[in-house]
Write an enzyme that holds these catalytic residues in place. Sequence first.
Site, PDB file in Angstrom:
ATOM      1  N   SER A 170       0.779  -1.236   0.074  1.00 23.46           N
ATOM      2  CA  SER A 170       0.004   0.080  -0.090  1.00 23.46           C
ATOM      3  C   SER A 170       0.986   1.257   0.041  1.00 23.46           C
ATOM      4  O   SER A 170       1.795   1.429  -0.751  1.00 23.46           O
ATOM      5  CB  SER A 170      -0.926  -0.087   1.053  1.00 23.46           C
ATOM      6  OG  SER A 170      -1.940   0.858   1.153  1.00 23.46           O
TER       7      SER A 170
ATOM      8  N   ASP B  73      -9.216  -4.824  -6.251  1.00 24.38           N
ATOM      9  CA  ASP B  73      -8.506  -3.467  -5.388  1.00 24.38           C
ATOM     10  C   ASP B  73      -9.063  -2.229  -6.284  1.00 24.38           C
ATOM     11  O   ASP B  73      -8.819  -2.271  -7.351  1.00 24.38           O
ATOM     12  CB  ASP B  73      -7.205  -3.760  -5.392  1.00 24.38           C
ATOM     13  CG  ASP B  73      -6.536  -2.430  -4.541  1.00 24.38           C
ATOM     14  OD1 ASP B  73      -7.167  -1.312  -4.195  1.00 24.38           O
ATOM     15  OD2 ASP B  73      -5.247  -2.443  -4.462  1.00 24.38           O
TER      16      ASP B  73
ATOM     17  N   HIS C  16      -8.167  -4.103  -1.602  1.00 24.78           N
ATOM     18  CA  HIS C  16      -7.029  -3.555  -1.343  1.00 24.78           C
ATOM     19  C   HIS C  16      -6.421  -4.083   0.006  1.00 24.78           C
ATOM     20  O   HIS C  16      -5.180  -4.420   0.055  1.00 24.78           O
ATOM     21  CB  HIS C  16      -7.189  -2.017  -1.031  1.00 24.78           C
ATOM     22  CG  HIS C  16      -5.831  -1.335  -1.015  1.00 24.78           C
ATOM     23  ND1 HIS C  16      -4.872  -1.366  -1.667  1.00 24.78           N
ATOM     24  CD2 HIS C  16      -5.164  -0.976   0.244  1.00 24.78           C
ATOM     25  CE1 HIS C  16      -3.599  -0.661  -1.348  1.00 24.78           C
ATOM     26  NE2 HIS C  16      -4.013  -0.413  -0.121  1.00 24.78           N
TER      27      HIS C  16
END
Length: 374
Positions: free
Chosen positions: A149, A320, A353
């Site tokens: 991330s 995502d 995600h």
Amino acid sequence: MREYIPLATRFIDLPDGFTMRRGGSLRGARIAYEAFGHLNTARDNVILILTGLSPDSHAASHPDDATPGWWEAMLGPGKPIDTDRWYVICVNPLGSCKGSTGPPSVDPNTGESYRLDFPDLSIEDIADAAAYTVRALGFDELACVIGASMGGMSALALLARHPGLARHHINISGAVHSLPFSIAVRSLQREAIRSDPYWNRGRYDEENYPRHGMAAARKLGMMTYRSAREWDVRFGRARLAPELRQQGTAFGPEFQVEGYLECHAQRFLRRFDPNSYLYLSRCIDWFDLGEAHGEPDGDAGAVLARLNLERALVIGVQTDILFPPHQQRQIAEGLHAGGTDVQYLLLDCDEGHDAFLIDIDRFGPPVAKFLWAM
């Protein structure tokens, strides 16, 4: 506001006058980290983990702190990131509120919290602070840097700004820059915090905390961290039990998915400093790997091609929506163009995600295989 520091946190002091990319400098700053596993005789088994926005340095339990960490299922003896083989350092990002210097920290020049006087924060500052930490611990070369991330962005910045610091790289759900959709979402999150009257231009305290703004920001975040497919499978249109509804409240939560978002929001409140959230959120939006390195038209591919890595593993998730898969494919293609031996994986996980935190059955094997072959 107080800082939120894990039990077994260690610290590295940054040099006085640590220069920030967008102007200003820090005096008396520090970076929080934790270490896992054992260093081998050759001192060549070091892995660095760079985190997302909200995690601390406590990625997993260890003898000094048995509390489960945020990546407990991935890191530890016999796990995909195997601490029987690797010595792992996880750093808390500069600007955070969980040990590293950030807006809630005391400014030595005034004796009061920085609050909004903290210098503008960039991903490059996070990367430079992490690189300084590694070198201050006595390591001139890492076996691997792992970033997920926001940490995937920080890892790319570190590799670009500190050539030769790592031989291998694992990038999970990362990107070379933010897309308009994710910028828009984070902008709304910041607006929710700033619009709360208790935010008071950053001058809140324990008793006057912008809880409504933080709750709304967290709910917006959770909506993008997961996927619509997961919401459908997990909740459908199921209602909350009557005793869980806010009786007498007009337009109060009625569906289970609303209760889920409220639960996560309440768990987040007072565990993260609002000003730190604002600074870290904005630095994600500002990051642009190509632009930061002076490439014409912000060509991140040219920067990626210059990274002198032996091997890399790049993982994306089909569902995502925050850092969608074509952004990880861009990283893989850029590294490959420069001669790096790259493996790109696109995983079909329901969790969007956040899948790297949850679906260890899918993420663990490729990570373990990549590290084992190093």
